[in-house]
Design a protein around this motif. Structure first.
Motif, PDB file in Angstrom:
ATOM      1  N   ARG A 119       0.823  -1.214   0.000  1.00 12.03           N
ATOM      2  CA  ARG A 119       0.000   0.000   0.000  1.00 12.03           C
ATOM      3  C   ARG A 119       0.849   1.251   0.000  1.00 12.03           C
ATOM      4  O   ARG A 119       0.399   2.322  -0.394  1.00 12.03           O
ATOM      5  N   ARG A 120       2.085   1.130   0.458  1.00 14.06           N
ATOM      6  CA  ARG A 120       3.031   2.258   0.490  1.00 14.06           C
ATOM      7  C   ARG A 120       4.386   1.749   0.029  1.00 14.06           C
ATOM      8  O   ARG A 120       4.723   0.561   0.200  1.00 14.06           O
ATOM      9  N   PRO A 121       5.202   2.632  -0.547  1.00 22.03           N
ATOM     10  CA  PRO A 121       6.529   2.196  -1.023  1.00 22.03           C
ATOM     11  C   PRO A 121       7.359   1.493   0.043  1.00 22.03           C
ATOM     12  O   PRO A 121       8.068   0.523  -0.260  1.00 22.03           O
ATOM     13  N   ALA A 122       7.274   1.959   1.296  1.00 20.37           N
ATOM     14  CA  ALA A 122       8.098   1.369   2.355  1.00 20.37           C
ATOM     15  C   ALA A 122       7.826  -0.120   2.527  1.00 20.37           C
ATOM     16  O   ALA A 122       8.708  -0.878   2.958  1.00 20.37           O
ATOM     17  N   GLU A 123       6.607  -0.570   2.180  1.00 21.91           N
ATOM     18  CA  GLU A 123       6.261  -1.976   2.347  1.00 21.91           C
ATOM     19  C   GLU A 123       6.985  -2.882   1.361  1.00 21.91           C
ATOM     20  O   GLU A 123       6.972  -4.107   1.508  1.00 21.91           O
ATOM     21  N   LEU A 124       7.626  -2.281   0.358  1.00 22.85           N
ATOM     22  CA  LEU A 124       8.388  -3.099  -0.589  1.00 22.85           C
ATOM     23  C   LEU A 124       9.578  -3.780   0.080  1.00 22.85           C
ATOM     24  O   LEU A 124      10.110  -4.763  -0.445  1.00 22.85           O
ATOM     25  N   ARG A 125       9.997  -3.270   1.225  1.00 21.14           N
ATOM     26  CA  ARG A 125      11.102  -3.922   1.949  1.00 21.14           C
ATOM     27  C   ARG A 125      10.723  -5.336   2.396  1.00 21.14           C
ATOM     28  O   ARG A 125      11.593  -6.166   2.649  1.00 21.14           O
ATOM     29  N   ASP A 126       9.420  -5.594   2.489  1.00 24.29           N
ATOM     30  CA  ASP A 126       8.959  -6.913   2.908  1.00 24.29           C
ATOM     31  C   ASP A 126       8.639  -7.823   1.720  1.00 24.29           C
ATOM     32  O   ASP A 126       8.130  -8.929   1.907  1.00 24.29           O
ATOM     33  N   ASP A 184      24.349   1.919 -15.511  1.00 24.08           N
ATOM     34  CA  ASP A 184      25.177   2.192 -14.334  1.00 24.08           C
ATOM     35  C   ASP A 184      24.381   2.839 -13.200  1.00 24.08           C
ATOM     36  O   ASP A 184      24.915   3.616 -12.406  1.00 24.08           O
ATOM     37  N   GLU A 185      23.082   2.554 -13.111  1.00 20.20           N
ATOM     38  CA  GLU A 185      22.240   3.144 -12.077  1.00 20.20           C
ATOM     39  C   GLU A 185      22.342   2.347 -10.774  1.00 20.20           C
ATOM     40  O   GLU A 185      22.768   1.194 -10.753  1.00 20.20           O
ATOM     41  N   ASP A 186      21.926   2.988  -9.665  1.00 21.30           N
ATOM     42  CA  ASP A 186      21.796   2.303  -8.377  1.00 21.30           C
ATOM     43  C   ASP A 186      20.494   1.508  -8.439  1.00 21.30           C
ATOM     44  O   ASP A 186      19.411   2.037  -8.184  1.00 21.30           O
ATOM     45  N   VAL A 187      20.584   0.231  -8.778  1.00 21.44           N
ATOM     46  CA  VAL A 187      19.396  -0.526  -9.179  1.00 21.44           C
ATOM     47  C   VAL A 187      18.512  -0.963  -8.025  1.00 21.44           C
ATOM     48  O   VAL A 187      17.383  -1.419  -8.246  1.00 21.44           O
ATOM     49  N   THR A 188      18.994  -0.871  -6.797  1.00 24.85           N
ATOM     50  CA  THR A 188      18.155  -1.288  -5.667  1.00 24.85           C
ATOM     51  C   THR A 188      17.585  -0.100  -4.887  1.00 24.85           C
ATOM     52  O   THR A 188      16.928  -0.304  -3.873  1.00 24.85           O
ATOM     53  N   LEU A 189      17.826   1.114  -5.355  1.00 25.76           N
ATOM     54  CA  LEU A 189      17.227   2.295  -4.734  1.00 25.76           C
ATOM     55  C   LEU A 189      16.084   2.761  -5.623  1.00 25.76           C
ATOM     56  O   LEU A 189      16.303   3.325  -6.699  1.00 25.76           O
ATOM     57  N   TRP A 190      14.853   2.487  -5.185  1.00 24.76           N
ATOM     58  CA  TRP A 190      13.677   2.816  -5.984  1.00 24.76           C
ATOM     59  C   TRP A 190      13.057   4.104  -5.456  1.00 24.76           C
ATOM     60  O   TRP A 190      12.808   4.250  -4.251  1.00 24.76           O
ATOM     61  N   ARG A 191      12.775   5.026  -6.368  1.00 26.66           N
ATOM     62  CA  ARG A 191      12.278   6.359  -6.014  1.00 26.66           C
ATOM     63  C   ARG A 191      10.825   6.521  -6.442  1.00 26.66           C
ATOM     64  O   ARG A 191      10.467   6.230  -7.580  1.00 26.66           O
ATOM     65  N   VAL A 219      15.476  -1.564  -1.720  1.00 21.25           N
ATOM     66  CA  VAL A 219      14.876  -2.894  -1.742  1.00 21.25           C
ATOM     67  C   VAL A 219      15.969  -3.961  -1.667  1.00 21.25           C
ATOM     68  O   VAL A 219      17.119  -3.736  -2.031  1.00 21.25           O
ATOM     69  N   ASP A 220      15.561  -5.114  -1.189  1.00 21.83           N
ATOM     70  CA  ASP A 220      16.463  -6.262  -1.125  1.00 21.83           C
ATOM     71  C   ASP A 220      16.176  -7.128  -2.348  1.00 21.83           C
ATOM     72  O   ASP A 220      15.216  -7.888  -2.378  1.00 21.83           O
TER      73      ASP A 220
END
Length: 321
Positions: free
Chosen positions: A181-188, A198-205, A218-219
């Motif tokens: 429901r929120r971006p922060a929940e993607l950590r789970d 050459d992007e930082d591929v695990t930092l989603w904005r 994200v992991d």
């Protein structure tokens, strides 16, 4: 002592990081490049290139030949273009660089049609997701999808088509993991990352409707540099992906993928053309090819898919999450 073939050969060598790379760009074997380079140095009675384990380094004479050679070839090509345009012909050598997946699906068909329409144009199409590592001197036109992080004054940017990035997952994955429901929940969640540009591929904005930005680290349990592989993993229910609209629009409409976090926007990834120099941007073959590309994006294939007979049809809505 020198002819245009010699100049084109050495300019290609000078623009390459190694003799092997020069051989690939010239479509010959590395021994053939070495032999021709030695022959050129013998004829000119000067040493042009120092070879080492770190690659190629031009001598002062090599720098002079490369610089003057590019200027002379440019003037020669300008003359050919001007004479051809007088009689309405489109001729010359057009070197195009495009991303792997996008190039296969949306650029290669335009190249084929353009070559059929203008048989006097010789076209080299290089597909690569490492545009920044390809010297701009080796191409006339580059197709880029995504943000341009570092503007280069020597390059001209032409907009071609809008393209959004979309967060999505398969219905099979979402039956096992409730949609965030929120971006922060993607950590789970199990996330799949695409390594490109050459992007930082695990930092989603993400950006909310009110303009607030949220960044999530994200992991990524799966990472690949191939967009088709990443999309395939998502279709197989292995995790959540961020992909370009052009790549997943059909899957979203067909229900094979489901869009997530519709209240948040990801950074857009517009399709643009980069022109290597003012001379190349004026060439008739470059302008005509750009026109053909723009026509192929009107209507946008990923927003107005075409029937097998080529007629655009109503795409219907992208399925929400």
């Amino acid at each position: 002592m020198l002819d245009t073939d010699d100049l084109r050969f050495f300019v290609a060598v000078a623009a390459s990081p190694s003799l092997a790379a020069a051989a690939r760009s010239l479509n010959v074997s590395p021994p053939a490049v070495t032999q021709r380079l030695r022959g050129l140095e013998t004829r000119l009675r000067v040493h042009l290139v120092d070879r080492s384990g770190r690659g190629l380094t031009l001598t002062d004479e090599g720098e002079l030949l490369a610089e003057r050679g590019r200027d002379l070839l440019g003037a020669f090509d300008d003359l050919n273009d001007a004479l051809a345009e007088r009689v309405g012909a489109v001729t010359g050598h057009l070197r195009i660089v495009a991303p792997l997946g996008f190039g296969r699906r949306h650029v290669a068909p335009v190249v084929a049609a353009f070559r059929t329409r203008h048989p006097g144009v010789r076209i080299d199409l290089l597909l690569s997701d490492r545009l920044g590592r390809i010297p701009s001197e080796t191409w006339d036109l580059a197709i880029h999808v995504g943000e341009i992080r570092e503007a280069t004054p020597s390059l001209t940017v032409r907009a071609l088509a809008p393209n959004e990035r979309i967060l999505c997952a398969s219905p099979a994955y979402l039956t096992r993991h409730p949609a965030p429901r929120r971006p922060a929940e993607l950590r789970d969640h199990t996330c799949i990352a695409l390594r490109e540009n050459d992007e930082d591929v695990t930092l989603w904005r993400f950006r909310a409707v009110d303009g607030a930005e949220e960044r999530v680290r994200v992991d990524a349990g799966l990472v690949s540099n191939d967009g088709d592989v990443v999309r395939g993993w998502a279709l197989a229910g292995l995790g959540v992906i961020v992909r370009s609209e052009w790549d997943v629009a059909d899957d979203l409409r067909a229900g094979r993928l489901t869009r997530l976090l519709e209240g948040y926007a990801l950074p857009s990834a517009p399709v643009v053309a980069l022109l290597g120099s003012e001379r190349r941007s004026r060439a008739a073959r470059t302008e005509r090819f750009l026109e053909a590309l723009r026509r192929s994006f009107d209507p946008l294939p990923w927003r107005a898919p075409r029937d097998p007979d080529g007629v655009a049809r109503d795409p219907g809505p992208l399925r929400p999450g």
